[in-house]
Design an enzyme around this catalytic site. Sequence first.
Site, PDB file in Angstrom:
ATOM      1  N   ALA A 132       0.870  -1.103  -0.016  1.00  0.00           N
ATOM      2  CA  ALA A 132      -0.121   0.112  -0.046  1.00  0.00           C
ATOM      3  C   ALA A 132       0.866   1.420   0.042  1.00  0.00           C
ATOM      4  O   ALA A 132       1.849   1.252   0.414  1.00  0.00           O
ATOM      5  CB  ALA A 132      -0.903   0.036   1.213  1.00  0.00           C
ATOM      6  N   SER A 133       0.180   2.215  -0.524  1.00  0.00           N
ATOM      7  CA  SER A 133       0.857   3.743  -0.562  1.00  0.00           C
ATOM      8  C   SER A 133       0.305   4.679  -0.165  1.00  0.00           C
ATOM      9  O   SER A 133      -0.690   4.960  -0.669  1.00  0.00           O
ATOM     10  CB  SER A 133       1.636   3.816  -1.875  1.00  0.00           C
ATOM     11  OG  SER A 133       2.284   5.245  -1.998  1.00  0.00           O
ATOM     12  N   SER A 135       0.345   9.050   1.907  1.00  0.00           N
ATOM     13  CA  SER A 135       0.877  10.387   1.420  1.00  0.00           C
ATOM     14  C   SER A 135       2.136  10.707   1.941  1.00  0.00           C
ATOM     15  O   SER A 135       3.020  11.221   1.484  1.00  0.00           O
ATOM     16  CB  SER A 135      -0.103  11.452   2.020  1.00  0.00           C
ATOM     17  OG  SER A 135      -0.152  11.203   3.242  1.00  0.00           O
ATOM     18  N   VAL A 136       2.618  10.084   3.247  1.00  0.00           N
ATOM     19  CA  VAL A 136       3.657  10.062   3.747  1.00  0.00           C
ATOM     20  C   VAL A 136       4.726   9.001   3.688  1.00  0.00           C
ATOM     21  O   VAL A 136       5.878   9.016   3.695  1.00  0.00           O
ATOM     22  CB  VAL A 136       3.566  10.303   5.124  1.00  0.00           C
ATOM     23  CG1 VAL A 136       5.000  10.190   6.118  1.00  0.00           C
ATOM     24  CG2 VAL A 136       3.048  11.665   5.525  1.00  0.00           C
ATOM     25  N   ALA A 137       4.235   7.884   3.432  1.00  0.00           N
ATOM     26  CA  ALA A 137       5.232   6.462   3.493  1.00  0.00           C
ATOM     27  C   ALA A 137       4.184   5.542   2.580  1.00  0.00           C
ATOM     28  O   ALA A 137       3.209   5.530   2.337  1.00  0.00           O
ATOM     29  CB  ALA A 137       5.342   5.846   4.775  1.00  0.00           C
ATOM     30  N   VAL A 139       4.057   0.877   2.274  1.00  0.00           N
ATOM     31  CA  VAL A 139       4.378  -0.290   3.022  1.00  0.00           C
ATOM     32  C   VAL A 139       4.508  -1.293   2.021  1.00  0.00           C
ATOM     33  O   VAL A 139       3.879  -1.785   1.173  1.00  0.00           O
ATOM     34  CB  VAL A 139       3.199  -0.592   3.856  1.00  0.00           C
ATOM     35  CG1 VAL A 139       3.208  -1.892   4.385  1.00  0.00           C
ATOM     36  CG2 VAL A 139       2.713   0.443   4.745  1.00  0.00           C
ATOM     37  N   LYS A 153       7.293  -0.485   6.732  1.00  0.00           N
ATOM     38  CA  LYS A 153       6.715   1.226   6.378  1.00  0.00           C
ATOM     39  C   LYS A 153       8.162   1.913   5.988  1.00  0.00           C
ATOM     40  O   LYS A 153       9.184   1.942   7.135  1.00  0.00           O
ATOM     41  CB  LYS A 153       5.977   1.600   7.458  1.00  0.00           C
ATOM     42  CG  LYS A 153       5.350   3.080   7.152  1.00  0.00           C
ATOM     43  CD  LYS A 153       4.430   3.451   8.340  1.00  0.00           C
ATOM     44  CE  LYS A 153       3.691   4.759   7.731  1.00  0.00           C
ATOM     45  NZ  LYS A 153       2.581   5.141   8.663  1.00  0.00           N
ATOM     46  N   ASP A 288      -5.878  10.143  13.276  1.00  0.00           N
ATOM     47  CA  ASP A 288      -5.972  10.172  11.683  1.00  0.00           C
ATOM     48  C   ASP A 288      -6.774   8.914  11.376  1.00  0.00           C
ATOM     49  O   ASP A 288      -6.647   7.835  10.483  1.00  0.00           O
ATOM     50  CB  ASP A 288      -4.428   9.719  11.074  1.00  0.00           C
ATOM     51  CG  ASP A 288      -4.309  10.247   9.843  1.00  0.00           C
ATOM     52  OD1 ASP A 288      -5.254  10.565   9.219  1.00  0.00           O
ATOM     53  OD2 ASP A 288      -3.214   9.671   9.218  1.00  0.00           O
TER      54      ASP A 288
END
EC number: 2.7.-.-
Length: 527
Positions: A132-133, A135-137, A139, A153, A288
């Site tokens: 998965a992808s 905004s910040v990182a 995985v 991550k 979040d």
Amino acid sequence: MKLLAVRRLLRIQRVVIRYQLDELLLELPLPFWLRALSWLLPWRWLPRRPLALSRGARLRLALEDLGPIFIKFGQLLSTRRDLLPPDIADELARLQDQVPPFPEDQAIALIERQLGAPVSQLFARFDSQPLASASVAQVHAAQLKSGEEVVVKVVRPGLKPVIRQDLAWLFLLARIAERASADARRLRPVDVVSDYEKTIFDELDLLREAANASQLRRNFEGSPLLYVPQVYWDLCRHQVLVMERIYGVPVTDLATLADQRTDMKLLAERGVEIFFTQVFRDSFFHADMHPGNIFVSTRTPWSPQYIAIDCGIIGSLTDEDQDYLARNLIAFFKRDYRKVAQLHIDSGWVPADTKVNEFEAAIRTVCEPIFEKPLKDISFGQLLLRLFQTARRFNMEVQPQLVLLQKTLLNIEGLGRQLYPDLDLWSTAQPFLERWMRERVSPLHLLRNLQQQAEQVPHLSQIARDALERLQRPEPPRESDARDQWPLRLLGAALIAAGAVQGLAPLLATWPAWLMVGGGLYLVLRR
């Protein structure tokens, strides 16, 4: 303004032109003067080919190009399907975990640099294709040498300069707004941006996220409500985080949840209970909670359990904030609007000279229509708008320390609308808050507070003893005293000379000269 910030503004302008976002803006019911002003933009006079993309795709791609701050804004909007057309909401939902990944060789190089060894030595298996992808990182799936399935991550490279540029413009706009508008000063935009700056940079530190996840896991250890994956601390660094891989259903996959006969009503109610437990019992809440970070366990669909990931943004409240919020919410649930008004005045959120009766009537007008309705019939967008209008009338200030809580509430509402629109939010939350307030005044809680205060007595007594000893001990004369006195003595000598020049005759008219001489003598002779 720094050169990098100017370059960032030009970058934003190019993205707006590339995806023709100004055309989307003109579709809105804008005032005539603003619509006329748009024709002064130079690129609107140049021929442009129509894009073969939907308006939702154009907006999503633009936010992806602009970076993490804009992506997070899109993530928040995606949870508010009551405020957005379905085509735009569907596209923005892809920002939750389908942001384009960065190259896998960069990810592997960063992992090896942070952990000091090749991935082949660190893991029995490492999937170079991202799982998965965001905004910040992004995985990657992997397996430890000991056999545990994990996820790795990795922070996106080169984020900090872009974030600093965006924040520079946000600060500039916030300062301009505060200078230009009294309403903006009431909303305290500079303080809000400052809090967001701290939050976004904290999110780039994966060691902080690992610590948050460990604390949240400990808070809900053995709970049927929430499960938090285990962190493998030996493999965690500032830009790399390794934690247990979880297998669950995304909370927005309603078809799969229905196929496994998930109790949707209980799932929605447990979501509300988890939120209030984190805020009031623990004062440590996941801030979040967009759908990309929330899953549902497949083990017991009749007693559904949430799974939370991505603990990079965590909020907390002081005891005073907790007590204030709980008392306000309980008063809201009981429709005791006078108490709500009085609490606002007592807390200093509105001026002390505010008339309680007028404020009570305004709050009643805003809040009364929302009660005894299911969640699907309540428009929190309209409610917030009316509350802002009331706040403007009574000069009520926004509290920056509660911005994360407000954002989380918006996410909770968005999830509730999708899971079980008929959820009665008020009847679900009220018993929890009343129980929490009773526990706050229980003898056991008071005894625990008394014990904590008693533990501070030796420390406070030592501080008091040290202070008394310092007061009783005469201070030795400093070597620098003489040097420190010479400017005053020089001033005294000047006053004596000035008085002598004016004349010291024993007349009433010469009292200024005598005053100068007296002051000068005092400054010269004082020790």
